[in-house]
Design a protein around this motif. Sequence first.
Motif, mmCIF file in Angstrom:
data_model
loop_
_atom_site.group_PDB
_atom_site.id
_atom_site.type_symbol
_atom_site.label_atom_id
_atom_site.label_comp_id
_atom_site.label_asym_id
_atom_site.label_seq_id
_atom_site.Cartn_x
_atom_site.Cartn_y
_atom_site.Cartn_z
ATOM 1 N N GLN A 47 48.770 19.635 29.904
ATOM 2 C CA GLN A 47 47.968 18.540 27.968
ATOM 3 C C GLN A 47 47.311 17.272 29.128
ATOM 4 N N ARG A 48 48.323 17.149 29.835
ATOM 5 C CA ARG A 48 46.944 16.363 30.477
ATOM 6 C C ARG A 48 46.011 16.370 30.879
ATOM 7 N N LEU A 49 46.022 17.184 31.939
ATOM 8 C CA LEU A 49 44.188 17.519 32.773
ATOM 9 C C LEU A 49 43.385 18.278 31.005
ATOM 10 N N GLN A 50 43.998 18.957 30.316
ATOM 11 C CA GLN A 50 43.468 19.847 29.252
ATOM 12 C C GLN A 50 42.638 18.231 29.110
ATOM 13 N N GLN A 51 43.061 17.355 28.050
ATOM 14 C CA GLN A 51 42.399 16.333 28.275
ATOM 15 C C GLN A 51 41.165 15.748 28.826
ATOM 16 N N LEU A 52 41.532 15.754 30.332
ATOM 17 C CA LEU A 52 40.801 15.124 30.700
ATOM 18 C C LEU A 52 39.744 16.878 31.307
ATOM 19 N N GLY A 53 39.813 17.507 30.979
ATOM 20 C CA GLY A 53 38.777 18.909 30.481
ATOM 21 C C GLY A 53 39.056 19.912 31.680
ATOM 22 N N ILE A 54 39.615 19.684 32.090
ATOM 23 C CA ILE A 54 40.459 20.686 32.807
ATOM 24 C C ILE A 54 40.950 21.771 32.735
ATOM 25 N N PRO A 55 40.895 23.303 32.266
ATOM 26 C CA PRO A 55 41.397 23.840 32.607
ATOM 27 C C PRO A 55 42.628 24.574 32.447
ATOM 28 N N VAL A 56 44.279 24.418 32.412
ATOM 29 C CA VAL A 56 44.962 25.251 33.027
ATOM 30 C C VAL A 56 45.350 26.632 32.479
ATOM 31 N N TYR A 57 45.017 27.554 33.456
ATOM 32 C CA TYR A 57 45.593 28.743 33.216
ATOM 33 C C TYR A 57 47.057 29.558 33.315
ATOM 34 N N TYR A 58 47.739 29.424 32.619
ATOM 35 C CA TYR A 58 49.104 29.620 32.838
ATOM 36 C C TYR A 58 49.007 31.083 33.525
ATOM 37 N N GLN A 59 50.018 32.113 34.311
ATOM 38 C CA GLN A 59 51.017 33.355 33.984
ATOM 39 C C GLN A 59 52.213 33.493 34.243
ATOM 40 N N ARG A 60 53.437 35.061 33.861
ATOM 41 C CA ARG A 60 54.030 34.570 33.582
ATOM 42 C C ARG A 60 54.239 36.029 34.064
ATOM 43 N N TYR A 61 55.381 35.914 35.046
ATOM 44 C CA TYR A 61 55.533 37.596 35.193
ATOM 45 C C TYR A 61 57.464 37.605 34.869
ATOM 46 N N ARG A 62 57.682 38.668 34.411
ATOM 47 C CA ARG A 62 59.122 39.413 34.203
ATOM 48 C C ARG A 62 59.589 40.597 34.972
ATOM 49 N N ARG A 63 58.389 41.092 34.730
ATOM 50 C CA ARG A 63 58.755 42.314 36.322
ATOM 51 C C ARG A 63 57.686 42.326 37.214
ATOM 52 N N VAL A 64 57.288 43.044 38.526
ATOM 53 C CA VAL A 64 56.415 43.324 39.577
ATOM 54 C C VAL A 64 55.431 43.973 38.752
ATOM 55 N N GLU A 65 55.082 44.959 38.122
ATOM 56 C CA GLU A 65 54.241 45.519 37.823
ATOM 57 C C GLU A 65 53.223 44.140 37.010
ATOM 58 N N ASP A 66 53.978 42.848 36.026
ATOM 59 C CA ASP A 66 53.669 41.535 36.179
ATOM 60 C C ASP A 66 52.865 40.394 37.030
ATOM 61 N N VAL A 67 52.939 41.012 38.071
ATOM 62 C CA VAL A 67 52.375 40.439 39.185
ATOM 63 C C VAL A 67 51.142 40.755 39.296
ATOM 64 N N PHE A 68 51.566 42.374 39.126
ATOM 65 C CA PHE A 68 49.983 42.883 40.090
ATOM 66 C C PHE A 68 48.925 43.292 38.446
ATOM 67 N N ALA A 69 49.688 42.669 37.660
ATOM 68 C CA ALA A 69 49.015 42.673 36.358
ATOM 69 C C ALA A 69 48.327 41.147 35.812
ATOM 70 N N GLY A 70 48.669 39.939 36.743
ATOM 71 C CA GLY A 70 48.558 39.201 36.895
ATOM 72 C C GLY A 70 47.296 39.167 37.851
ATOM 73 N N ILE A 71 47.449 39.788 39.004
ATOM 74 C CA ILE A 71 46.390 39.354 40.235
ATOM 75 C C ILE A 71 45.378 40.318 39.493
ATOM 76 N N ASP A 72 45.744 41.569 38.696
ATOM 77 C CA ASP A 72 44.563 42.342 37.951
ATOM 78 C C ASP A 72 43.558 41.017 37.243
ATOM 79 N N ARG A 73 44.333 40.119 36.251
ATOM 80 C CA ARG A 73 43.724 39.446 35.539
ATOM 81 C C ARG A 73 42.808 38.105 36.588
ATOM 82 N N LEU A 74 43.577 37.498 37.150
ATOM 83 C CA LEU A 74 43.221 36.719 37.818
ATOM 84 C C LEU A 74 41.880 36.967 38.547
ATOM 85 N N GLY A 75 41.489 38.029 39.135
ATOM 86 C CA GLY A 75 40.378 39.155 39.427
ATOM 87 C C GLY A 75 39.206 39.059 38.480
ATOM 88 N N VAL A 76 39.443 39.338 37.161
ATOM 89 C CA VAL A 76 38.924 39.081 36.426
ATOM 90 C C VAL A 76 38.110 37.866 36.325
#
Lengths: 321, 332
Positions: free
Chosen positions: A132-161
């Motif tokens: 929240q504080r970082l956002q207020q200082l103008g730096i967006p913070v992007y969170y990822q969350r993984y429940r399954r290994v497939e989510d990690v792969f999807a997270g990598i893909d998403r990060l790539g984009v």
Amino acid sequence: MAETGRPGPGYLCPMRRILLGPLLALLVACQPDKPASQTPATVQVTDDLGRLLTLPAHPRRVIGLAPSMTEMLFAVADTATIIARTPNDNYPAAALRKPVVNNYPLDLEKLVALKPDVIFTVEGMTSPDDAQRLQQLGIPVYYQRYRRVEDVFAGIDRLGVLVSRPTQAKRLTDSLRQELKTLPDSARAPIATLSKVLAITWQDPIYCYGQNTLFTDQIRLAGGQNAVTETFAQPFPALTREYILKLNPDILLGGSFEKLDSTFFKNYPELRRINAYKTHSIYPITGDLMERPGPRVVESVRELRQIVEKSIPRSPVKSSR
Amino acid sequence: MRPRNTLIWALLGTSLVLLLVLGLRVGSYATSYEFILNTFLHYNPDDPAQLVLLQLRLPRLLLALLAGASLSVSGYLLQTLVNNPLADPYLLGTASGASLGAIAAYVLVPSLTLAGLYLPPLAALLGALAATLVVVAIGTRRGRILPAPLLLAGVAVGALATALGSLLTFLARPEGSLRTVVFWAFGSFERAGWDVLPYPAIALLLSLVLLAFLQKDLNLLLLGEERAAALGLPVARRRWLLVLLAAGLTGGVVALCGPVGFVGLLVPHLTRGLLGATGRFNVLFCAVLGGAFLLACDLLARLLYPPAGLPVGLVTALFGVPFFVYLLRKTS
């Protein structure tokens, strides 16, 4: 602690900064005026926690605030755009050359001074308050969350984009998925035949990997099952000795047999009755692999697979109750 | 004994037995009353549920009982000593000293064992004794314990030990030990086992026997130093005895269970409210009531948040404080 307090290799001494500042300003001032179409475009995205963010379409300065996120960034992004790492980020070796920014407690000033376009992090690694504080200082913070290994792969893909390297990311995840497929498929095996694996993270009190952690999927892919089948509020719940006796795990992860025999089982001698102790199926795991939902997640699954394979298979009749 | 007091004792006794029986039933293994009875009659250590019942659940209940009793008696003694209802067993810096010791063990010795000994309880005991010694040294003039300086010394030494503990916690690596430290500070009976139970049990029993002869003296102390001395009480010697007993009782409990809060403040008040400030059996009642209170808190903690239970120190405060406030309003 002393290590993390010291300025990292990329730290600029104040004098150099004073000299560099005006110089950079001059350089910027000397650039010809950019046409309006070239001003950095932004994109609206929603992160894994459902937070709506405005990110630059082509971020030039990124930071991962978790060891796994830094590994992901190094695997996907242009490494020149990664401008810092946290004290625990030690992989790949190239990461060690980046300046260190403390994430616990968060060195907000240094982070702001580094002027990142976007910060990537993992749920649980950065507190919502800090974000929240970082956002207020103008730096967006992007969170990822993984429940399954497939989510990690999807997270990598998403990060790539998000860092404009979608093909790079896709190539990586394709190969990771392929690699995972080469492991013998145990997902279809009847659950009763799978070894029950308890992974402890701390001895006093006994904390372990709960059902709602990535470990559950990792160990399943490795041909075992998480001994903790109940879902608790905490991802890493504290367990009682009674609960562990009832679980009666076939494999215990958290240290070598000798080490746990002289510490864990010495303090909790009642637990010597569990299958894992009787069959000596007690193994250390590489913490950096197991704890990091990054590109090395498949490596972690492979390590778990080796452990499951070398331990004595579970006999379905042998149940504690 | 007056009929009203007999009734109070009977109620307390019944609740204690009920709590013990209920406490034996709660856990990961489903255990019926017959099963429990059967376990006591024909114990078979090869049955995991029976093993759990006698090796884990029963020691846990007994430790909760002993801890509640010891802390309550200790609180009662210290409240009498300083003649101040705000005093609690941790007045002598015991809790903060023990915390500092335990934190030091958790943070500085990653293996937690030294020469085969499990360090945290030992370090906690050492910390508790050290802090108590310092507090008592500050609170003493020419061999006489002075309640007011003792109280202030307790606060000051407690603050110092807490600060040092926080410093260690802050510097802690790996961060996992942070959780241990926080967890420890709430108090827990999970580590109970038959091997450690004799120490607090013997300490408590000896104290109770001794105090049974001294209840009158305790009541005299409440009159104030001069009047107690005028009535022939060796005030200085009694104060030393109270400090030693309180320190010993608290130190042992804190080392084994962590600084379980609030019970040592609440139960003495409850005792005086029920039996009067100068009852003949106040100390004994205080012990039994304290034991029953912590048993109830532990049971509630395990029912609310299985399997490990909520930290018991939270439960004592959550359920004790409203009751305490009610009591205060009622008596004033």
